[in-house]
Design an enzyme around this catalytic site. Structure first.
Site, PDB file in Angstrom:
ATOM      1  N   CYS A   1       0.805  -1.225   0.000  1.00  0.00           N
ATOM      2  CA  CYS A   1       0.000   0.000   0.000  1.00  0.00           C
ATOM      3  C   CYS A   1       0.834   1.269   0.000  1.00  0.00           C
ATOM      4  O   CYS A   1       0.280   2.366  -0.052  1.00  0.00           O
ATOM      5  CB  CYS A   1      -0.935  -0.009   1.210  1.00  0.00           C
ATOM      6  SG  CYS A   1      -1.994  -1.465   1.258  1.00  0.00           S
TER       7      CYS A   1
ATOM      8  N   HIS B   1      -2.620   8.355   5.665  1.00  0.00           N
ATOM      9  CA  HIS B   1      -2.894   6.996   5.191  1.00  0.00           C
ATOM     10  C   HIS B   1      -4.341   6.660   5.526  1.00  0.00           C
ATOM     11  O   HIS B   1      -5.071   6.171   4.667  1.00  0.00           O
ATOM     12  CB  HIS B   1      -1.920   6.024   5.842  1.00  0.00           C
ATOM     13  CG  HIS B   1      -1.990   4.640   5.296  1.00  0.00           C
ATOM     14  ND1 HIS B   1      -1.853   4.359   3.950  1.00  0.00           N
ATOM     15  CD2 HIS B   1      -2.181   3.436   5.911  1.00  0.00           C
ATOM     16  CE1 HIS B   1      -1.966   3.048   3.756  1.00  0.00           C
ATOM     17  NE2 HIS B   1      -2.167   2.467   4.932  1.00  0.00           N
TER      18      HIS B   1
END
Length: 418
Positions: A172, A310
């Site tokens: 990610c 995030h």
């Protein structure tokens, strides 16, 4: 090219995006400012199929995407969907930057667009084909249709870019690492222009089933639009999304000389490893990633006004990032606006850093933070200013964009107003 000890400055001169809230920059940005959710019930397959039911029924699918302006249909059949999205976002960014490739500059222009997983839909399809019809029925295009570096490969061929041609892969954190490493290539003189970002399309039975088995996904199936809720007390996991985000990075003097439109400066890049656990968060790694990026940018923490976090909407991850921000910024943390665009797009895995770099550049350009939607009951343990539910006009001198990935990999970018 003669070596110079002076650090080369890097700016962003082009943007491209395909995501659950828009298939181009104008549409996606308008949706983000309006707080529009792109999360719906999965349409690619029936997650509630009686024979193979999956606990999670929701995702952030790309909707109404038209590939025709980018790739001929005959060629597109030989590519998996993540490549479609990556090429489209890359071509948008290239056109936005007004680039012209010549024999003289082709070797100074490159591509670095990665993916966290790559062509999983094609892998699933070809596996089923092999089991049902035998290996002779596997498509000869299977491998190049599904491997991760083929977005970069196709774009280099489409435009004749003969500079660096690669694709970072770091779960990610992929999109952020692609942008950061591309900036380093420019900084050290290996290129003057790089197309950089990430792409992903893994809304498949296997991927949803796998993340659900790990208890990572939200199961708010009856209310998809509020399922992704970073920093909310009742968050229960992330929502899988898909799409691509690509930026054009350019050496500042080169951009200035050709009269390019400059969105912002990419001033800093930091990356760290947790050395802790493959999935469980650790505060030290994200903290050091932010500290390293701010140091690399040559600014003080007091100059940062905005963080595109995030912010995935997981119980542990959101709290961990909050604590890492407070540890990295000290007293300045209370003055920051911390936003998660994943509340609208879901989590695009390897594409997340790419689209969030696009959103961060636009936030600086327009001096506005998109909202974090779905903060209905803010978690008292997540106690920063998350720009809850409504976009906010504000001064953004410098912005931080965070991406953290499985395996304990962390990446932070610092963008500055010009």
């Amino acid at each position: 090219m003669a070596f110079s000890s002076a650090k080369r400055r890097i700016v962003i001169t082009g943007l491209g995006i395909v995501c659950p809230i828009g298939n181009d920059v104008s549409e996606a940005w308008a949706s983000a400012l309006a707080g529009k959710s792109g999360i719906t019930r999965i349409s690619r397959f029936d997650p509630a199929d009686e024979k193979q039911p999956i606990a999670c029924h929701i995702a952030g699918e790309v909707k109404g995407f038209n590939l025709e302006p980018y790739i001929p249909a005959k060629e597109a059949r030989h590519m998996d969907t993540f490549i479609h999205y990556g090429i489209a976002a890359g071509m948008q960014a290239f056109r936005d930057a007004g680039l012209v490739v010549t024999e003289a500059n082709a070797e100074r222009m490159g591509v670095n667009i990665g993916s966290g997983i790559g062509g999983l839909p094609m892998i699933e399809e070809m596996h089923s084909t092999m089991l049902e019809r035998g290996p002779r029925r596997i498509s000869p295009f299977f491998i190049p249709a599904s491997i991760i570096n083929l977005i970069s490969g196709h774009l280099s061929i489409i435009y004749g870019l003969k500079g660096p041609n690669l694709a970072c892969v770091s779960a990610c954190a992929t999109g952020n690492h692609c942008v950061g490493e591309s900036a380093r290539l420019i900084e050290y003189g290996d290129a003057d222009i790089m197309l950089a970002g990430g792409a992903e399309s893994t809304i498949t039975r296997l991927a949803i089933g796998g993340f659900a088995a790990a208890r990572a996904l939200s199961l708010r199936n009856d209310d998809p639009s509020t399922a992704s809720r970073p920093w909310d007390r009742d968050r229960d996991g992330f929502v899988l999304g898909e799409g691509a985000g690509v930026v054009v990075l350019e050496e500042y003097e080169h951009a200035k000389a050709r009269g390019a439109n400059i969105y912002c400066e990419l001033a800093g890049y930091g990356l760290t490893g947790d050395a802790h656990h493959i999935t469980a968060p650790d505060q030290s790694g994200p903290r050091r990633s932010m500290v390293n990026a701010i140091r690399n940018a040559g600014i003080d923490v007091s100059e940062v006004d905005y963080i595109n976090a995030h912010g995935t909407s997981t119980p542990l991850g959101d709290k961990n990032e909050t604590e890492a921000v407070k540890a990295a910024f000290g007293d300045q943390a209370r003055k920051l606006v911390v936003n998660s665009t994943k509340s609208m797009t879901g989590h695009l895995l390897g594409a997340a850093g790419g689209i969030e770099t696009v959103f961060s550049a636009l936030a600086i350009k327009h001096q506005v933070s998109p909202p974090t939607i779905n903060i209905l009951n803010q978690d008292p343990e997540c106690d920063l200013d998350y720009c809850a539910n409504t976009a906010r006009d504000m001064t953004i001198r410098a912005a931080v964009s965070n991406s953290f990935g499985f395996g304990g990999t962390n990446s932070t970018l610092v963008l500055k107003r010009m």
